[in-house]
Design a protein around this motif. Structure first.
Motif, short mmCIF file in Angstrom:
data_model
loop_
_atom_site.label_atom_id
_atom_site.label_comp_id
_atom_site.label_asym_id
_atom_site.label_seq_id
_atom_site.Cartn_x
_atom_site.Cartn_y
_atom_site.Cartn_z
N THR A 36 42.34 46.40 35.69
CA THR A 36 42.00 45.32 34.72
C THR A 36 41.24 44.37 35.67
OG1 THR A 36 44.26 44.62 35.21
CG2 THR A 36 43.59 45.47 32.98
N ILE A 37 40.50 43.31 35.06
CA ILE A 37 39.70 42.48 35.69
C ILE A 37 39.89 41.36 35.04
CG2 ILE A 37 37.32 41.70 36.67
CD1 ILE A 37 37.42 45.31 35.90
N GLY A 38 40.00 40.36 35.59
CA GLY A 38 40.20 38.81 35.09
C GLY A 38 38.73 37.81 35.32
N ARG A 82 50.84 49.13 43.85
CA ARG A 82 50.30 48.30 42.54
C ARG A 82 50.18 46.83 43.19
NH1 ARG A 82 52.98 46.85 38.37
NH2 ARG A 82 51.98 47.57 36.58
N VAL A 83 48.83 46.35 42.92
CA VAL A 83 48.56 45.02 43.55
C VAL A 83 47.69 44.28 42.56
CG1 VAL A 83 48.69 46.06 46.03
CG2 VAL A 83 46.43 45.96 44.63
N ALA A 84 47.53 42.97 42.83
CA ALA A 84 46.44 41.97 42.18
C ALA A 84 45.73 41.24 43.41
CB ALA A 84 47.26 41.20 41.19
N TYR A 85 45.08 40.56 42.94
CA TYR A 85 44.22 39.65 43.91
C TYR A 85 43.42 38.67 43.23
CZ TYR A 85 39.93 42.33 43.32
OH TYR A 85 39.02 43.15 42.67
N THR A 86 42.94 37.64 43.99
CA THR A 86 41.76 36.70 43.46
C THR A 86 41.08 36.51 44.80
OG1 THR A 86 41.32 34.79 42.24
CG2 THR A 86 43.00 34.67 43.64
N GLY A 87 39.71 35.90 44.55
CA GLY A 87 39.12 35.51 45.64
C GLY A 87 38.06 36.41 46.36
N ALA A 116 45.94 40.88 36.14
CA ALA A 116 44.59 40.41 36.17
C ALA A 116 44.53 39.15 35.68
CB ALA A 116 43.71 41.33 35.60
N ALA A 117 45.40 38.49 34.86
CA ALA A 117 45.56 37.22 34.25
C ALA A 117 46.14 36.04 35.11
CB ALA A 117 46.17 37.29 32.93
N PHE A 118 47.16 36.34 36.18
CA PHE A 118 47.80 35.29 36.80
C PHE A 118 47.31 34.70 37.94
CE2 PHE A 118 49.85 38.53 39.36
CZ PHE A 118 49.99 37.82 40.55
N PRO A 119 46.70 35.47 38.88
CA PRO A 119 46.50 35.03 40.32
C PRO A 119 45.77 33.69 40.36
CG PRO A 119 46.15 37.37 39.98
CD PRO A 119 46.18 37.06 38.72
#
Length: 323
Positions: A36-38, A82-87, A116-119
């Motif tokens: 998923t992509i935010g 499992r990971v998430a990121y922003t930036g 994908a929604a929170f970072p």
């Protein structure tokens, strides 16, 4: 890999689906297979050329998925995590290279859509409520765009901290969402003067703290809406950059003005994890709820951006990659 690439600046139609080579992680990097992509307003600023970005490029700064491979020297994540990121730019794609130190472990109870929604929005809410002004029970906080992705999180978090929330929105539909999130009062800024209404709601005092991600159409009135010795934080410009301000104009009410952007508050991995874990804790405990408005397939990124840009959305817009 499939990716949405921009080769020239313009409207949403410049987003083009391409078939590109899957990149290989270098030292310190991880290859993330995205689920998923935010979407965020900065994607639109980059696409339009308002924020200069070297062409061609794959837009998107936020995503969630699984680590596919790691480069030399990486120890903080491993394949299968499992990971998430922003930036990190390049998220509108099936794979993206991310500095391993910037990856956030995603607990199994958090979905990829939530990941994908929170970072960006969640950690933005965190620094806005913990870095500039210490909220005390009973304080009145004015939140602009209270039904937006950051706005809804701010409303919930302020209520958790014991504050009172005055939210501004553009429509009655958005007003209902802000109320559902916990806003004590909601002002339709298209129909009411929010500065006058804020003063009425506070018996003439004004707001203790104003959080403004809108910019041009709201900032000048913030100076009226703030109480004496109040605090204003400008962190975005959804309506355009705020009008220039003479510093001496802050003197009459002894106002404090701050400006913020998330990435100056993620200077170390420890800081990143502290903010991310605070958001994930709130989601896990159930008092912090993410509002995911639309989920589009990757191929419909142009449609998704057009909806976000025209402010037809509330909460978060997500792109999803089919397995």
């Amino acid at each position: 890999m499939r990716a949405m690439q921009i080769t020239q600046n313009g409207d949403a139609s410049v987003l083009q689906l391409k078939n590109l080579t899957v990149p290989t992680p270098g030292p310190g990097q991880a290859l993330v297979k995205l689920h998923t992509i935010g979407l965020n307003f900065i994607d639109i600023y980059m696409r339009s050329g308002r924020y200069a970005t070297q062409l061609p490029f794959i837009p998107g700064l936020e995503g969630a998925g699984v680590v596919e491979a790691v480069g030399p020297g990486v120890q903080v994540v491993k394949p299968g995590d499992r990971v998430a990121y922003t930036g990190t730019i390049g998220s509108y794609a099936e794979y993206n290279l991310v500095k391993a130190e910037q990856l956030i472990p995603l607990p199994k109870e958090i979905s990829f859509e939530q990941g994908a929604a929170f970072p960006l929005q969640g950690m933005t809410a965190h620094y806005l409520l913990h870095e500039f002004y210490t909220i005390k029970p009973g304080d009145t906080i004015l939140v602009h765009a209270a039904a937006g992705g950051v706005g809804l999180l701010l409303v919930q978090w302020i209520k958790k901290m014991g504050g009172k929330v005055i939210g501004t929105v553009s429509t009655e539909e958005k007003a209902q969402l802000a109320r559902q999130a916990g806003a004590d009062h909601v002002i339709l800024y298209n129909q009411q003067d929010f500065a006058e209404e804020t003063k009425k709601l506070t018996q003439g005092r004004g707001a203790d703290y104003i959080i403004d991600g809108v910019g041009k159409t709201t900032f000048t009135k913030d100076l009226e809406a703030a109480k004496i010795r109040g605090h204003i934080c400008l962190f975005g410009s959804a309506s355009g950059p705020a009008e220039p301000l003479l510093p001496n104009s802050l003197q009459a009410k002894s106002l404090t003005l701050s400006g913020g952007t998330l990435f100056t508050f993620l200077n170390t991995r420890e800081e990143l994890l502290t903010r991310a874990q605070a958001v994930l804790k709130g989601i896990g405990e159930g008092w912090l709820k993410l509002k995911i408005d639309y989920v589009f397939p990757l191929e419909e990124a142009a449609k998704a951006q057009a909806m976000l840009e025209s402010r037809q959305t509330v909460g978060k817009v997500i792109l999803k990659i089919d397995d």
